[in-house]
Design a protein around this motif. Structure first.
Motif, PDB file in Angstrom:
ATOM      1  N   ARG A  24       0.820  -1.216   0.000  1.00 44.96           N
ATOM      2  CA  ARG A  24       0.000   0.000   0.000  1.00 44.96           C
ATOM      3  C   ARG A  24       0.854   1.267   0.000  1.00 44.96           C
ATOM      4  O   ARG A  24       0.349   2.351  -0.257  1.00 44.96           O
ATOM      5  CB  ARG A  24      -0.908   0.004   1.219  1.00 44.96           C
ATOM      6  CG  ARG A  24      -1.927  -1.108   1.188  1.00 44.96           C
ATOM      7  CD  ARG A  24      -2.868  -1.023   2.354  1.00 44.96           C
ATOM      8  NE  ARG A  24      -3.711  -2.208   2.421  1.00 44.96           N
ATOM      9  CZ  ARG A  24      -4.593  -2.413   3.382  1.00 44.96           C
ATOM     10  NH1 ARG A  24      -4.762  -1.520   4.337  1.00 44.96           N
ATOM     11  NH2 ARG A  24      -5.326  -3.498   3.394  1.00 44.96           N
ATOM     12  N   LEU A  25       2.128   1.120   0.317  1.00 44.32           N
ATOM     13  CA  LEU A  25       3.001   2.296   0.346  1.00 44.32           C
ATOM     14  C   LEU A  25       3.720   2.522  -0.977  1.00 44.32           C
ATOM     15  O   LEU A  25       4.384   3.538  -1.154  1.00 44.32           O
ATOM     16  CB  LEU A  25       4.051   2.127   1.459  1.00 44.32           C
ATOM     17  CG  LEU A  25       3.521   1.921   2.876  1.00 44.32           C
ATOM     18  CD1 LEU A  25       4.681   1.825   3.865  1.00 44.32           C
ATOM     19  CD2 LEU A  25       2.588   3.051   3.277  1.00 44.32           C
ATOM     20  N   LYS A  63       3.218   3.551  -3.944  1.00 49.59           N
ATOM     21  CA  LYS A  63       3.118   4.767  -4.768  1.00 49.59           C
ATOM     22  C   LYS A  63       3.135   6.051  -3.941  1.00 49.59           C
ATOM     23  O   LYS A  63       2.875   7.118  -4.473  1.00 49.59           O
ATOM     24  CB  LYS A  63       1.836   4.705  -5.602  1.00 49.59           C
ATOM     25  CG  LYS A  63       1.851   3.578  -6.626  1.00 49.59           C
ATOM     26  CD  LYS A  63       0.549   3.508  -7.392  1.00 49.59           C
ATOM     27  CE  LYS A  63       0.596   2.353  -8.390  1.00 49.59           C
ATOM     28  NZ  LYS A  63      -0.709   2.156  -9.061  1.00 49.59           N
ATOM     29  N   LEU A  64       3.433   5.934  -2.660  1.00 48.65           N
ATOM     30  CA  LEU A  64       3.406   7.113  -1.800  1.00 48.65           C
ATOM     31  C   LEU A  64       4.820   7.644  -1.566  1.00 48.65           C
ATOM     32  O   LEU A  64       5.770   6.881  -1.395  1.00 48.65           O
ATOM     33  CB  LEU A  64       2.757   6.766  -0.459  1.00 48.65           C
ATOM     34  CG  LEU A  64       1.289   6.329  -0.479  1.00 48.65           C
ATOM     35  CD1 LEU A  64       0.811   6.039   0.950  1.00 48.65           C
ATOM     36  CD2 LEU A  64       0.408   7.386  -1.122  1.00 48.65           C
ATOM     37  N   ASP A 106       4.138  11.776   2.333  1.00 50.21           N
ATOM     38  CA  ASP A 106       2.743  11.316   2.421  1.00 50.21           C
ATOM     39  C   ASP A 106       2.623  10.163   3.422  1.00 50.21           C
ATOM     40  O   ASP A 106       1.633  10.064   4.153  1.00 50.21           O
ATOM     41  CB  ASP A 106       2.249  10.853   1.048  1.00 50.21           C
ATOM     42  CG  ASP A 106       2.242  12.000   0.051  1.00 50.21           C
ATOM     43  OD1 ASP A 106       2.014  13.154   0.488  1.00 50.21           O
ATOM     44  OD2 ASP A 106       2.477  11.757  -1.145  1.00 50.21           O
ATOM     45  N   ILE A 107       3.607   9.306   3.418  1.00 51.26           N
ATOM     46  CA  ILE A 107       3.585   8.169   4.356  1.00 51.26           C
ATOM     47  C   ILE A 107       3.618   8.683   5.791  1.00 51.26           C
ATOM     48  O   ILE A 107       2.914   8.185   6.668  1.00 51.26           O
ATOM     49  CB  ILE A 107       4.769   7.220   4.063  1.00 51.26           C
ATOM     50  CG1 ILE A 107       4.573   6.564   2.687  1.00 51.26           C
ATOM     51  CG2 ILE A 107       4.912   6.163   5.150  1.00 51.26           C
ATOM     52  CD1 ILE A 107       5.778   5.810   2.183  1.00 51.26           C
ATOM     53  N   LEU A 126       0.220   9.491   7.150  1.00 56.44           N
ATOM     54  CA  LEU A 126      -0.824   8.461   7.207  1.00 56.44           C
ATOM     55  C   LEU A 126      -1.411   8.376   8.613  1.00 56.44           C
ATOM     56  O   LEU A 126      -0.672   8.429   9.602  1.00 56.44           O
ATOM     57  CB  LEU A 126      -0.240   7.095   6.813  1.00 56.44           C
ATOM     58  CG  LEU A 126       0.052   6.869   5.345  1.00 56.44           C
ATOM     59  CD1 LEU A 126       0.763   5.535   5.156  1.00 56.44           C
ATOM     60  CD2 LEU A 126      -1.235   6.897   4.520  1.00 56.44           C
TER      61      LEU A 126
END
Lengths: 301, 273
Positions: free
Chosen positions: B23-24, B26-27, B31-32, B35
């Protein structure tokens, strides 16, 4: 072309595709692995009269087998996957499942062209069989009187090549047989190749058809020394008194070609007048293994 | 590789639910760090506890620090590689379907609970309910592998349906209880009630003679070829290899109160290379 005094005929072996599977048999020791291997590959010389062609490919050390026991790799060839599956289920079921201490594993990558062996034999367990999944591989454990028979569910297949051959024309039976034994030994150093006939050597030299309508194959009189004086055409030059053929099946064309090349080099020499190959004028199979091309440039004697 | 370095140890459990390599991918790191994660009964940003550095696009994530109070590490991950350079809290790798999770320290309870795929390696010990079913669930682990190099708590492989759990040390009480299928290996021995309610499946036990539940019956001593296959798979997973050639295997069947199709193999003497 001549190699160490032996004439290499400018001809070709005519090979054809067959579906192949590799079966790895293991047992408590190499003796019992061989017992199972010999039984499972018995009566499997030619698809002319057998359900499959089969032979021992290689000895396997415990490090090379899935269960860490001594083993033997076997190759089986048949005309289709359906026929091959039936042959494998019958042969593994009758000759390996029944053999003391054995287990049976797939030796090729599993694809959508696989055949189900353990999955058919599991029913012998009558409900007491155990399925074990390891990654994508399923194993079946079938209870037996000495413990259990372990067999992989699916066996991968490849489009193999059958019908590679060399025909050795010798000055005597002893010389021809000795050359044939050398040839078989050399051919079987190539991975992925078997010689399905007894000892890898064929003496029957069959041709297609017969004067008897029910026979699919009969003696090839042109290569029988005893008929030299009785038939209008013979392939035997003067001085030839015995002929043996080595037939080869392999998992691919390159393996069969390399096995034939090594076989020719091993066979050529004193006592072998001529080396040739069997074909049907190019009408039987798509693969033509030309002896001269296999050998490449031969150094002068 | 993305690195999450714990800079503030949470005073109440922090939940990393959804912070998985897949899930990470493309971040960006910034941005991470933003979260949302649950800290007790509040929602905070991940960056409040972790320094986020590197790039997650290769699917390789590393978590550094003592995460014994960080729950749900790698829970539900489907792909990628997640490495914890320390301890992991509850539910690590729970309901995983793919990828690999490596915990270099200890893992708390419910590691790999109800996972269906992927591979978990715990270099230290694992807590209770390793690969088990959550309360009320019909099935525990349904695929994949869990390798625990040291010991494991109670109820490992509870209601396990498929897959492999291998524990190098001792496993607590009720190991493999109500197992439906799959394989549990406990090289250091098991506590009481191992295999109670076993329907099918295989439990391989080393160490001292287990106290089997009443529904387990002795069958024979033999040398199953399958153990060789299992030993090779364990070796490939980096598990201490079994020397199955010198092992006496005592085969039991059970739980006869639940059909008796399960097998319990006790290895003596157990030899590891």
């Amino acid at each position: 072309m001549h190699l160490r005094g032996t004439e290499i005929v400018d001809t070709f072996a005519e090979a054809f595709p067959m579906t192949a599977a590799r079966v790895v048999v293991t047992a408590v020791n190499s003796k019992w692995a061989h017992v199972a291997a010999v039984a499972a590959t018995g009566y499997a010389a030619s698809v002319i009269g057998c359900d499959a062609e089969a032979g021992v490919e290689a000895e396997l050390s415990p490090a090379d087998t899935p269960d860490g026991r001594p083993g033997v790799a076997l190759l089986f060839f048949a005309f289709s996957r359906d026929v091959l599956q039936k042959a494998l289920v019958n042969r593994v079921g009758q000759c390996i499942l029944t053999c003391a201490t054995t287990a049976c594993f797939n030796g090729l990558p599993v694809t959508d062209r696989s055949v189900r062996v353990g999955g058919n034999l599991r029913y012998f367990g009558d409900g007491h069989q155990i399925s074990k999944m390891h990654g994508v591989r399923r194993f079946w454990r079938v209870p037996t009187m000495d413990g259990e028979f372990l067999c992989e569910d699916l066996f991968g297949t490849v489009k193999g090549v059958a019908g590679g051959n060399l025909i050795l024309l010798g000055t005597s039976q002893a010389a021809a047989l000795e050359a044939a034994e050398r040839t078989v030994a050399a051919c079987l150093t190539v991975p992925g190749v078997i010689a399905p006939f007894p000892g890898g050597v064929v003496r029957s030299g069959s041709k297609v058809g017969s004067k008897y309508k029910t026979l699919k194959a009969s003696v090839n009189e042109a290569y029988c020394p005893t008929l030299r004086g009785a038939v209008p055409h013979t392939e035997l030059p003067d001085g030839v008194n015995a002929v043996y053929e080595v037939v080869l099946d392999g998992v691919d064309l390159a393996a069969v070609g390399e096995a034939m090349r090594r076989g020719i080099y091993a066979a050529a020499g004193p006592g072998v007048v001529r080396i040739t190959a069997g074909n049907y004028g190019g009408k039987l199979g798509p693969h033509h293994l030309h002896l001269h091309e296999l050998l490449g440039p031969v150094p002068p004697c | 590789m993305l690195t999450l370095t714990l800079h503030t140890r949470p005073d109440v459990p922090l939940e990393l639910d959804g912070v998985t390599p897949d899930r990470l991918l493309k971040l960006a790191a910034t941005d991470i760090a933003r979260l949302p994660v649950a800290h007790g009964n509040r929602t905070v940003e991940l960056g409040a506890f972790f320094a986020v550095t590197g790039d997650a696009s290769d699917g390789d994530v590393r978590i550094v620090g003592d995460c014994s109070r960080v729950k749900l590490i790698g829970a539900g991950m489907t792909a990628g590689r997640l490495t914890v350079e320390g301890d992991a809290g509850w539910h690590a790798g729970a309901k995983m379907t793919g990828g690999t999770l490596t915990v270099k320290g200890d893992a708390a309870d419910w590691v790999g609970a109800e996972m269906t795929g992927g591979a978990i390696t715990v270099r230290g010990s694992a807590g209770h309910q390793c690969g088990a079913a959550y309360r009320g669930s019909r099935h525990g682990m349904r695929g994949g592998t869990i390798v625990v190099h040291k010991s494991c708590g109670d109820e490992a492989a509870l209601l396990m349906r498929r897959g492999l759990i291998a524990v190098g040390g001792e496993v607590g009480r009720a190991a493999g209880a109500s197992m439906i299928a799959g394989t549990l290996v406990a090289l250091g021995g098991v506590g009481r009630d191992c295999g109670a309610g076993l329907k099918r499946g295989t439990i391989v036990v080393g160490g001292p003679d287990p106290v089997w539940p009443p529904g387990v019956r002795f069958s024979c001593e033999y040398a199953p070829a399958y153990l060789g296959v299992l030993a090779k798979e364990l070796a490939a997973l980096g598990f201490p290899s079994l020397d199955v050639s010198g092992v006496k295997v005592r085969c039991h069947r059970g739980d006869v109160l639940h059909g008796g199709h399960g097998e319990l193999l006790h290895l003596t003497p157990l030899q590891t290379r």
